[in-house]
Scaffold this motif. Sequence first.
Motif, PDB file in Angstrom:
ATOM      1  N   ALA A 210       0.834  -1.208   0.000  1.00 24.47           N
ATOM      2  CA  ALA A 210       0.000   0.000   0.000  1.00 24.47           C
ATOM      3  C   ALA A 210       0.865   1.254   0.000  1.00 24.47           C
ATOM      4  O   ALA A 210       0.587   2.217  -0.736  1.00 24.47           O
ATOM      5  N   TYR A 211       1.916   1.253   0.809  1.00 24.84           N
ATOM      6  CA  TYR A 211       2.843   2.388   0.826  1.00 24.84           C
ATOM      7  C   TYR A 211       3.499   2.562  -0.542  1.00 24.84           C
ATOM      8  O   TYR A 211       3.529   3.665  -1.095  1.00 24.84           O
ATOM      9  N   ASN A 212       4.026   1.479  -1.101  1.00 19.64           N
ATOM     10  CA  ASN A 212       4.715   1.559  -2.390  1.00 19.64           C
ATOM     11  C   ASN A 212       3.810   2.063  -3.500  1.00 19.64           C
ATOM     12  O   ASN A 212       4.253   2.813  -4.378  1.00 19.64           O
ATOM     13  N   GLU A 213       2.542   1.661  -3.483  1.00 19.30           N
ATOM     14  CA  GLU A 213       1.604   2.090  -4.520  1.00 19.30           C
ATOM     15  C   GLU A 213       1.342   3.594  -4.463  1.00 19.30           C
ATOM     16  O   GLU A 213       1.079   4.219  -5.483  1.00 19.30           O
ATOM     17  N   LEU A 214       1.419   4.180  -3.276  1.00 17.87           N
ATOM     18  CA  LEU A 214       1.247   5.628  -3.132  1.00 17.87           C
ATOM     19  C   LEU A 214       2.570   6.382  -3.272  1.00 17.87           C
ATOM     20  O   LEU A 214       2.621   7.467  -3.848  1.00 17.87           O
ATOM     21  N   ALA A 215       3.634   5.805  -2.738  1.00 18.50           N
ATOM     22  CA  ALA A 215       4.931   6.486  -2.736  1.00 18.50           C
ATOM     23  C   ALA A 215       5.528   6.604  -4.133  1.00 18.50           C
ATOM     24  O   ALA A 215       6.094   7.646  -4.473  1.00 18.50           O
ATOM     25  N   GLY A 216       5.406   5.569  -4.946  1.00 24.51           N
ATOM     26  CA  GLY A 216       5.994   5.605  -6.291  1.00 24.51           C
ATOM     27  C   GLY A 216       5.523   6.799  -7.109  1.00 24.51           C
ATOM     28  O   GLY A 216       6.348   7.600  -7.582  1.00 24.51           O
TER      29      GLY A 216
END
Length: 97
Positions: free
Chosen positions: A21-27
């Motif tokens: 979930a973090y990676n999907e927003l952070a990218g």
Amino acid sequence: MAKGYWVSVYPAISDLETLTAYNELAGPAVQAGGGRLMSSGGRVVAHEAGITQRVVLVEFDSFEQAVAAYESEAYQKALVALPDGVERDFRIIEGTD
């Protein structure tokens, strides 16, 4: 102008899948802020007090751009999704040129 870098080292990750979930927003937030992912969890050889866990390196055109991207609304939303089971050492550093 010296480039700026985000350097993240993850001493402890209880479950790598929880980072999704973090990676999907952070990218997208990093890209929108002008960041370029240079390394993300690849091979690590650690010496002295180093750790071999996940290391992420993101390059920006300037230190100021790196700070602004971290402070952006989009990246702050990503941070909310960062799981409690993740220990991270995050730094913004200035390049040499």
